[in-house]
Scaffold this active site. Sequence first.
Site, PDB file in Angstrom:
ATOM      1  N   GLU A 163       0.788  -1.238   0.000  1.00 51.94           N
ATOM      2  CA  GLU A 163       0.000   0.000   0.000  1.00 51.94           C
ATOM      3  C   GLU A 163       0.815   1.282   0.000  1.00 51.94           C
ATOM      4  OE1 GLU A 163      -3.015  -0.038   3.028  1.00 51.94           O
ATOM      5  OE2 GLU A 163      -4.027  -1.738   2.132  1.00 51.94           O
ATOM      6  N   GLU A 357      -5.015  -8.655   0.920  1.00 52.12           N
ATOM      7  CA  GLU A 357      -5.638  -8.387   2.235  1.00 52.12           C
ATOM      8  C   GLU A 357      -7.120  -8.147   2.042  1.00 52.12           C
ATOM      9  OE1 GLU A 357      -4.119  -5.070   4.489  1.00 52.12           O
ATOM     10  OE2 GLU A 357      -2.054  -5.697   4.117  1.00 52.12           O
TER      11      GLU A 357
HETATM   12  C1  BGC Z   1      -2.888  -2.360   5.822  1.00 51.25           C
HETATM   13  C2  BGC Z   1      -2.817  -3.071   7.152  1.00 51.25           C
HETATM   14  C3  BGC Z   1      -3.940  -2.594   8.036  1.00 51.25           C
HETATM   15  C4  BGC Z   1      -5.244  -2.989   7.386  1.00 51.25           C
HETATM   16  C5  BGC Z   1      -6.485  -2.656   8.165  1.00 51.25           C
HETATM   17  C6  BGC Z   1      -4.278  -2.144   5.313  1.00 51.25           C
HETATM   18  O1  BGC Z   1      -4.420  -0.794   5.026  1.00 51.25           O
HETATM   19  O2  BGC Z   1      -2.059  -2.948   4.879  1.00 51.25           O
HETATM   20  O3  BGC Z   1      -1.567  -2.865   7.696  1.00 51.25           O
HETATM   21  O4  BGC Z   1      -3.862  -3.075   9.326  1.00 51.25           O
HETATM   22  O5  BGC Z   1      -5.346  -2.399   6.115  1.00 51.25           O
HETATM   23  O6  BGC Z   1      -6.695  -1.295   8.292  1.00 51.25           O
END
Ligand code: BGC
Length: 453
Positions: A163, A357
Site C-alpha cells: 500500500e 488483504e
Molecule cells: C494495511 C494493514 C492494516 C489494514 C487494516 C491495510 O491498510 O495494509 O496494515 O492493518 O489495512 O486497516
Amino acid sequence: MSFKKDFMWGAATASYQVEGAAKEDGRGLSVWDVFCEKQGKIKDKSNGDIACDQYHRYEEDIELMAKMGLKAYRFSLSWSRILPEGTGKVNEKGIEYYSNLIDCLLAHGIEPFVTLYHWDLPYTLHKRGGWLNEESPEWFAEYAKIAAEYFSDRVKYFFTFNEPQCFVGLGYLSDIHAPGINGPDRDAFTAAHHVLKAHGRAVQVLREYGKQPLKIGFAPAGKYTYPKTAAPKDVEAAKKMMFDNIALEDWAWSVAWWSDPIFLGKYPEAVCEKYKDILPAFTQEDMDLIHQPIDFVGQNIYDGRMVACGDDGEPYFVPDYIGAPYTTINSPVTPEILYWMPKFLYERYGKPVIITESGMANVDIVSADGQVHDGSRIAYLESYLQNLCKAADEVPIDGYFLWSLLDNFEWAHGYQGRFGLIYVDFRTQKRIPKDSAKWYQTVIATNGGCLHR
Ligand code: BGC
C-alpha cells in the site's frame, strides 16, 4: 462456482503490527517507533514495542495457523531489523529470526509470502530524506538483495511494497501515519515516483539474485468502485470513476497512479495533464525501470463505493442506504467489491489476481465460556468470499489473504481495531482462536465449498 484446486488460502500480518521486540537483538529504529512517541498520533497512546510478541511466539502462532489449515502466510520483513542503519551492516540476529520463521512455516506445510516493505522505513533513512531522497530506490535495492540472498532459497513469493497509497498518502501528504509529513502534493509526487522506481529496482534484484524462479508482485490499496447494476453503462461508469476521474486530493489513493506505470509502463495521461505543473520529470528510463514484468496483480481490498451512470451519461456515487453497515474503524461493508475489483483489475492489467488483504475490524469480546463468538465477522467474510468465488469463475484468481491472522497494532487506531481470526489478550498475550478461525478452517478444508448454501 468454485475456486481453483491449488487456491492459496492465507492470512496476513505486518512486522510492526505483530512482531514486538522493538528494542531487541540489534533492531534499528523505524519511522513508526518514532511516530508513536508523538503526542496525539495514536488513539490509545500505544505503540508496536510489544504488539503480539510474534518475535518470541512465532512457533505458537504457526501451530495455530497449521490447525486452521492455512496454506500460506503473508508477513513483512522489518527493514531495520535486517539493516539497522537502513544500508550497510547486516544484523545477523534479524536474519536468524526470519530464517527460523520461514523454516517453521515450511515444516508445517505453509507457504511463506514475504512483503519487503510494510511502512516501517528505517529511521536513519528517514533522516536522510526518506522517500524524498533520489537515492532511496538504491537503498531499497540493497535491502532487496539481502532478502534474496538469505531467504529466496526457501521463499518463492515476494511482494515489494504494501500500500504505497497509504504510506505516501497518509505519511507524506497528511500526518496521520509515519513519518508524519504534512507536505505539498509536489513533494509527495516525487516520493511516489521514487517508491515506484524502488519497486522496479527490487524486482530486478530479486530476479537477479533469487535462488529459484521467483513469483513477484506488489500489494497496493486504492479507492475502489463497483456498479449499481450489471448494465454495461453502470459498469463503465464504475470503471471511469475509479481509473479516470481522479481528484487532486485523491491522486495518492488511486489505483491507476501506481499500477498503470508498473503494469502498463506509463502514468495515466488524463491525470498527468491535470497535474502537469507540479509533477517531477519522468524519463523514459525511469518508466522502463518501473515497468518490470511481475507475476500477478496483488490488491488489498476492503471496501468500495457504489457508482451508477446518471441521465447525463456521467458517473455518480450512489448514496448509502440508511442503516448501511460500517465496521468499527468505519469502513463500509460492501461485499460486491470482491466480485467487481478482480474483474476490473484483470481486464486492465491482464495478470492473475491475488487478494493480498481483506477483512473486518470488529468489537470482539471474550464470552463467559472463554470463547470469542464473532458472528458478524463470519457474516462479513462469507458474503465477501461468495463474491470472490463468483469472480473466480470469470477471471484467474490465485489466492486470498485474510487480514488478519491476529488482532494487532492497527496503526493510528492503536489496539482498538481488532481484525484477527485469533483474539489476542494484550495483557497476557494469550491467543484465543475466534469462531471465525474455526469457520475459516472449514472454508479452507472445503476449498470454499461450504460458502454455497
Ligand atoms: C494495511 C494493514 C492494516 C489494514 C487494516 C491495510 O491498510 O495494509 O496494515 O492493518 O489495512 O486497516
